[in-house]
Enzyme design. Structure first.
Site, PDB file in Angstrom:
ATOM      1  N   CYS A 123     -16.038  -9.413   6.754  1.00  0.00           N
ATOM      2  CA  CYS A 123     -15.422  -8.142   6.348  1.00  0.00           C
ATOM      3  C   CYS A 123     -14.193  -8.382   5.477  1.00  0.00           C
ATOM      4  CB  CYS A 123     -15.055  -7.354   7.600  1.00  0.00           C
ATOM      5  SG  CYS A 123     -14.323  -5.773   7.204  1.00  0.00           S
TER       6      CYS A 123
ATOM      7  N   ARG B  57     -17.144  -2.419  18.713  1.00  0.00           N
ATOM      8  CA  ARG B  57     -16.465  -3.620  18.218  1.00  0.00           C
ATOM      9  C   ARG B  57     -15.029  -3.713  18.733  1.00  0.00           C
ATOM     10  NH1 ARG B  57     -18.201  -6.198  14.001  1.00  0.00           N
ATOM     11  NH2 ARG B  57     -19.701  -4.521  13.712  1.00  0.00           N
TER      12      ARG B  57
ATOM     13  N   CYS C 157       1.002   0.376  10.252  1.00  0.00           N
ATOM     14  CA  CYS C 157       0.510  -0.688   9.370  1.00  0.00           C
ATOM     15  C   CYS C 157       1.601  -1.562   8.753  1.00  0.00           C
ATOM     16  CB  CYS C 157      -0.349  -0.071   8.263  1.00  0.00           C
ATOM     17  SG  CYS C 157      -1.212  -1.342   7.311  1.00  0.00           S
TER      18      CYS C 157
ATOM     19  N   CYS D  21     -19.241  -6.671   4.610  1.00  0.00           N
ATOM     20  CA  CYS D  21     -18.570  -5.411   4.959  1.00  0.00           C
ATOM     21  C   CYS D  21     -17.266  -5.357   4.173  1.00  0.00           C
ATOM     22  CB  CYS D  21     -18.299  -5.406   6.459  1.00  0.00           C
ATOM     23  SG  CYS D  21     -17.276  -4.039   7.005  1.00  0.00           S
TER      24      CYS D  21
ATOM     25  N   CYS E  50       0.708   4.987   6.711  1.00  0.00           N
ATOM     26  CA  CYS E  50       0.157   4.793   8.058  1.00  0.00           C
ATOM     27  C   CYS E  50       1.228   4.135   8.950  1.00  0.00           C
ATOM     28  CB  CYS E  50      -1.092   3.930   7.994  1.00  0.00           C
ATOM     29  SG  CYS E  50      -2.268   4.539   6.762  1.00  0.00           S
TER      30      CYS E  50
ATOM     31  N   CYS F 197     -18.929   1.977   9.439  1.00  0.00           N
ATOM     32  CA  CYS F 197     -18.154   1.369  10.520  1.00  0.00           C
ATOM     33  C   CYS F 197     -16.903   2.227  10.634  1.00  0.00           C
ATOM     34  CB  CYS F 197     -17.802  -0.073  10.154  1.00  0.00           C
ATOM     35  SG  CYS F 197     -16.636  -0.837  11.288  1.00  0.00           S
TER      36      CYS F 197
ATOM     37  N   CYS G  99       0.829  -1.208   0.000  1.00  0.00           N
ATOM     38  CA  CYS G  99       0.000   0.000   0.000  1.00  0.00           C
ATOM     39  C   CYS G  99       0.863   1.257   0.000  1.00  0.00           C
ATOM     40  CB  CYS G  99      -0.919  -0.028   1.222  1.00  0.00           C
ATOM     41  SG  CYS G  99      -2.038   1.371   1.259  1.00  0.00           S
TER      42      CYS G  99
HETATM   43  N1  SAM Z   1      -6.553   0.295   3.494  1.00  0.00           N
HETATM   44  C1  SAM Z   1      -7.811   0.474   4.104  1.00  0.00           C
HETATM   45  C2  SAM Z   1      -7.850   1.644   5.046  1.00  0.00           C
HETATM   46  O1  SAM Z   1      -6.816   2.029   5.590  1.00  0.00           O
HETATM   47  O2  SAM Z   1      -8.948   2.169   5.265  1.00  0.00           O
HETATM   48  C3  SAM Z   1      -8.345  -0.746   4.792  1.00  0.00           C
HETATM   49  C4  SAM Z   1      -7.463  -1.689   5.592  1.00  0.00           C
HETATM   50  S1  SAM Z   1      -6.774  -1.031   7.076  1.00  0.00           S
HETATM   51  C5  SAM Z   1      -5.573  -2.253   7.466  1.00  0.00           C
HETATM   52  C6  SAM Z   1      -8.060  -1.149   8.284  1.00  0.00           C
HETATM   53  C7  SAM Z   1      -7.790  -0.588   9.661  1.00  0.00           C
HETATM   54  O3  SAM Z   1      -7.041  -1.496  10.440  1.00  0.00           O
HETATM   55  C8  SAM Z   1      -6.996   0.699   9.778  1.00  0.00           C
HETATM   56  O4  SAM Z   1      -7.794   1.815   9.545  1.00  0.00           O
HETATM   57  C9  SAM Z   1      -6.515   0.668  11.211  1.00  0.00           C
HETATM   58  O5  SAM Z   1      -7.422   1.360  12.038  1.00  0.00           O
HETATM   59  C10 SAM Z   1      -6.490  -0.823  11.549  1.00  0.00           C
HETATM   60  N2  SAM Z   1      -5.119  -1.310  11.764  1.00  0.00           N
HETATM   61  C11 SAM Z   1      -4.194  -1.537  10.807  1.00  0.00           C
HETATM   62  N3  SAM Z   1      -3.037  -1.968  11.343  1.00  0.00           N
HETATM   63  C12 SAM Z   1      -3.219  -2.011  12.682  1.00  0.00           C
HETATM   64  C13 SAM Z   1      -2.375  -2.361  13.787  1.00  0.00           C
HETATM   65  N4  SAM Z   1      -1.115  -2.737  13.619  1.00  0.00           N
HETATM   66  N5  SAM Z   1      -2.899  -2.295  15.029  1.00  0.00           N
HETATM   67  C14 SAM Z   1      -4.187  -1.912  15.200  1.00  0.00           C
HETATM   68  N6  SAM Z   1      -5.013  -1.556  14.197  1.00  0.00           N
HETATM   69  C15 SAM Z   1      -4.546  -1.590  12.962  1.00  0.00           C
HETATM   70  C1  DTB Z   2     -10.737  -2.321  12.004  1.00  0.00           C
HETATM   71  O1  DTB Z   2     -10.938  -1.234  12.551  1.00  0.00           O
HETATM   72  N1  DTB Z   2      -9.958  -3.273  12.478  1.00  0.00           N
HETATM   73  C2  DTB Z   2      -9.890  -4.382  11.580  1.00  0.00           C
HETATM   74  C3  DTB Z   2     -10.946  -4.004  10.510  1.00  0.00           C
HETATM   75  N2  DTB Z   2     -11.289  -2.686  10.877  1.00  0.00           N
HETATM   76  C4  DTB Z   2     -10.628  -4.091   9.092  1.00  0.00           C
HETATM   77  C5  DTB Z   2      -8.504  -4.568  11.050  1.00  0.00           C
HETATM   78  C6  DTB Z   2      -7.495  -4.757  12.129  1.00  0.00           C
HETATM   79  C7  DTB Z   2      -6.187  -4.987  11.465  1.00  0.00           C
HETATM   80  C8  DTB Z   2      -5.112  -5.243  12.444  1.00  0.00           C
HETATM   81  C9  DTB Z   2      -3.789  -5.358  11.832  1.00  0.00           C
HETATM   82  C10 DTB Z   2      -3.620  -6.489  10.865  1.00  0.00           C
HETATM   83  O2  DTB Z   2      -4.061  -7.620  11.118  1.00  0.00           O
HETATM   84  O3  DTB Z   2      -2.966  -6.242   9.833  1.00  0.00           O
HETATM   85 FE1  SF4 Z   3      -2.727   1.167   3.449  1.00  0.00          FE
HETATM   86 FE2  SF4 Z   3      -2.450   0.037   5.856  1.00  0.00          FE
HETATM   87 FE3  SF4 Z   3      -2.923   2.641   5.660  1.00  0.00          FE
HETATM   88 FE4  SF4 Z   3      -4.879   0.892   5.006  1.00  0.00          FE
HETATM   89  S1  SF4 Z   3      -3.988   1.197   7.022  1.00  0.00           S
HETATM   90  S2  SF4 Z   3      -4.262   2.725   3.874  1.00  0.00           S
HETATM   91  S3  SF4 Z   3      -3.616  -0.769   4.147  1.00  0.00           S
HETATM   92  S4  SF4 Z   3      -1.074   1.578   4.908  1.00  0.00           S
END
Ligand code: SAM
Ligand code: DTB
Ligand code: SF4
Length: 323
Positions: free
Chosen positions: A97, A261, A60, A129, A57, A189, A53
């Site tokens: 989801c 959630r 991530c 979702c 973030c 959500c 991606c």
């Molecule tokens: N790329 C899309 C976005 O950012 O909206 C969807 C996938 S993203 C991985 C979904 C959510 O997972 C993020 O908005 C974040 O709140 C959560 N998330 C991602 N990595 C995480 C982590 N290491 N710990 C906790 N929450 C995380």
């Molecule tokens: C959300 O707020 N938490 C979920 C779902 N929406 C998509 C994702 C959590 C991802 C946690 C990090 C991972 O597994 O990569």
């Molecule tokens: Fe990309 Fe992860 Fe950010 Fe979602 S949370 S936009 S997958 S870098």
């Protein structure tokens, strides 16, 4: 049913600072007035497109800007996704989801395929979702027509702290996508992550923003940071567990009808703390051994905990059926 009174930032701040047991008590009463307190929505997550991606973030594993070890995957085939959805349904989940590591949705074959996935999942009787990044109103409408119940798009933290976490997109861009989702008639959500290194006032500001959305989100995911090796947040200090409970209780008080959630981070949270979170109003969890890229409690552990507490899984589309 509890009437919703929108609160100012000062009022949310005062609420947040009340004694914890008073907050849990009030949250619990509001929860019981609006939901079956012995019911839990069971959801399953699937990463349909993993890694690579372009957003930055800081938390991530899937960002190209970070150095997390990750097996990148191209967009899954529709049949494989539907097979996973069937398994999720068999194991008791009612919401499925699908997450893609996209900064935004682009029209074309990949999006067409995601619409097919949504249709297949919703035809199975599951609440479908998606979380696919930013979205236009026309794209949201296509997802709605395919049968999408909810779209996940998190604000993650306060507007004030946001640029310490993400610099490639703005808070306002996030809000714009949420607006597009609302216009298409899809449930929102939207939640955040605790433990990013934010201050108490950032958590308060996030809860204030979420609860002042119109309509309030149907679902608010509360993620506890999963510190991923190779990201700038790998060594973040762990947030105190009572701070996590406090946020859950305040979310429930401010958003009486919302599904609160428990999302990322449950693997490191004791069953006693999770039970306290359920008492404070949390009523949805993700089950299955993986979230998107990080581990989650085993299914047996979750069902065991619910059985010990006498909590039953919630039926799909419960709100629609009650209306
Ligand atoms: N790329 C899309 C976005 O950012 O909206 C969807 C996938 S993203 C991985 C979904 C959510 O997972 C993020 O908005 C974040 O709140 C959560 N998330 C991602 N990595 C995480 C982590 N290491 N710990 C906790 N929450 C995380
Ligand atoms: C959300 O707020 N938490 C979920 C779902 N929406 C998509 C994702 C959590 C991802 C946690 C990090 C991972 O597994 O990569
Ligand atoms: Fe990309 Fe992860 Fe950010 Fe979602 S949370 S936009 S997958 S870098």
């Amino acid at each position: 049913m509890t009437e919703i009174h929108r609160k100012t930032l000062d009022e949310v701040t005062a609420l947040y600072h009340r004694p914890l047991l008073d907050l849990i008590h009030e949250a619990s009463s509001i929860h019981r007035a609006n939901h079956d307190a012995n019911e839990m929505q069971m959801c399953t997550l699937l990463s349909i497109k993993t890694g690579g991606c372009t957003e930055d973030c800081g938390y991530c594993s899937q960002s190209l800007h970070n150095k997390a070890e990750l097996d990148k995957e191209i967009l899954m085939k529709t049949d494989d996704v539907l097979e996973q959805a069937r398994k999720a349904k068999e194991s008791g989940s009612t919401r499925f989801c699908m997450g893609a590591a996209w900064p935004r949705v682009l029209d074309g074959k990949a999006f067409d395929r995601v619409c097919d996935m949504v249709k297949g999942v919703s035809d199975m009787g599951l609440e479908a979702c998606c979380t696919l990044g930013m979205l236009t109103e026309a794209q949201a409408k296509r997802l709605k027509d395919a049968g999408l119940s909810a779209y996940n798009h998190n604000l993650d933290t306060s507007r004030e702290f946001y640029d310490k976490v993400i610099t490639t997109r703005s808070y306002d861009e996030r809000l714009e996508t949420i607006e597009n989702v609302v216009k298409a008639g899809i449930n929102v959500c939207c939640g955040g992550i605790l433990g990013l290194g934010e201050k108490e006032e950032d958590r308060i500001s996030l809860l204030h923003t979420l609860s002042n959305m119109n309509p309030q989100p149907e679902s608010v995911p509360i993620n506890m940071l999963v510190p991923v090796k190779g990201t700038p947040m790998e060594d973040n200090a762990r947030l105190d567990i009572f701070e996590w409970i406090r946020c859950i209780a305040v979310a429930r008080i401010l958003m009486p009808k919302t599904m609160v959630r428990l999302s990322a981070g449950r693997l490191e949270i004791s069953k006693e703390a999770q039970a306290l979170a359920f008492l404070a109003g949390a009523n949805a969890i993700f089950t299955g051994e993986k979230l998107l890229t990080t581990p989650n409690p085993e299914k047996d552990a979750d069902y065991g905990l619910l059985a010990e507490l006498g909590i039953k899984p919630r039926a799909p589309f419960k709100e629609e059926q009650a209306a």
